[in-house]
Write a protein that holds these residues in place. Structure first.
Motif, short mmCIF file in Angstrom:
data_model
loop_
_atom_site.label_atom_id
_atom_site.label_comp_id
_atom_site.label_asym_id
_atom_site.label_seq_id
_atom_site.Cartn_x
_atom_site.Cartn_y
_atom_site.Cartn_z
N MET A 1 0.85 -1.17 0.00
CA MET A 1 0.00 0.00 0.00
C MET A 1 0.90 1.24 0.00
O MET A 1 1.86 1.32 0.75
N LYS A 2 0.56 2.20 -0.83
CA LYS A 2 1.37 3.42 -0.93
C LYS A 2 1.11 4.35 0.25
O LYS A 2 0.00 4.37 0.80
N ILE A 3 2.10 5.13 0.62
CA ILE A 3 2.00 6.03 1.77
C ILE A 3 0.88 7.04 1.57
O ILE A 3 0.20 7.41 2.52
N GLY A 4 0.65 7.48 0.35
CA GLY A 4 -0.42 8.44 0.09
C GLY A 4 -1.79 7.86 0.42
O GLY A 4 -2.66 8.55 0.95
N THR A 5 -1.97 6.58 0.14
CA THR A 5 -3.23 5.90 0.46
C THR A 5 -3.41 5.80 1.97
O THR A 5 -4.49 6.03 2.50
N ILE A 6 -2.33 5.47 2.66
CA ILE A 6 -2.39 5.37 4.12
C ILE A 6 -2.73 6.72 4.74
O ILE A 6 -3.60 6.83 5.61
N ILE A 7 -2.08 7.77 4.28
CA ILE A 7 -2.34 9.11 4.80
C ILE A 7 -3.77 9.53 4.51
O ILE A 7 -4.46 10.08 5.37
N SER A 8 -4.25 9.24 3.31
CA SER A 8 -5.62 9.58 2.95
C SER A 8 -6.63 8.87 3.85
O SER A 8 -7.57 9.48 4.35
N ARG A 9 -6.42 7.59 4.06
CA ARG A 9 -7.33 6.82 4.92
C ARG A 9 -7.28 7.32 6.36
O ARG A 9 -8.31 7.43 7.02
N ALA A 10 -6.08 7.61 6.84
CA ALA A 10 -5.95 8.11 8.21
C ALA A 10 -6.61 9.48 8.34
O ALA A 10 -7.30 9.75 9.33
N ARG A 11 -6.43 10.33 7.35
CA ARG A 11 -7.03 11.66 7.38
C ARG A 11 -8.55 11.57 7.42
O ARG A 11 -9.21 12.21 8.24
#
Length: 75
Positions: A1-11
């Protein structure tokens, strides 16, 4: 999973809008939008976003099967 996806989901899990997270992290909102869209970002940018997300209750860790995202929700 890409870091951008993780940040988006966390946000989204913390209820923050992109502008709110960008301001809290001290990064430009366009940088966050690009990162969430799949572009890369520098280490310092990612760390600043992670720190801002942690203040809002989000944490993630890499596991053998991917990434575990947890969010503590306040009242």
């Amino acid at each position: 999973m890409k870091i951008g996806t993780i940040i988006s989901r966390a946000r989204r899990a913390t209820g923050l809008k992109q502008k709110e997270l960008a301001e809290a992290a001290g990064v430009h909102v366009q940088t966050l939008k690009r990162l969430e869209g799949g572009s890369g970002a520098g280490y310092e940018t990612v760390k600043a976003l992670e720190k801002a997300l942690r203040k809002n209750g989000a944490r993630w860790e890499e596991t053998d099967k991917g990434v575990r995202l947890t969010v503590e929700l306040g009242d």
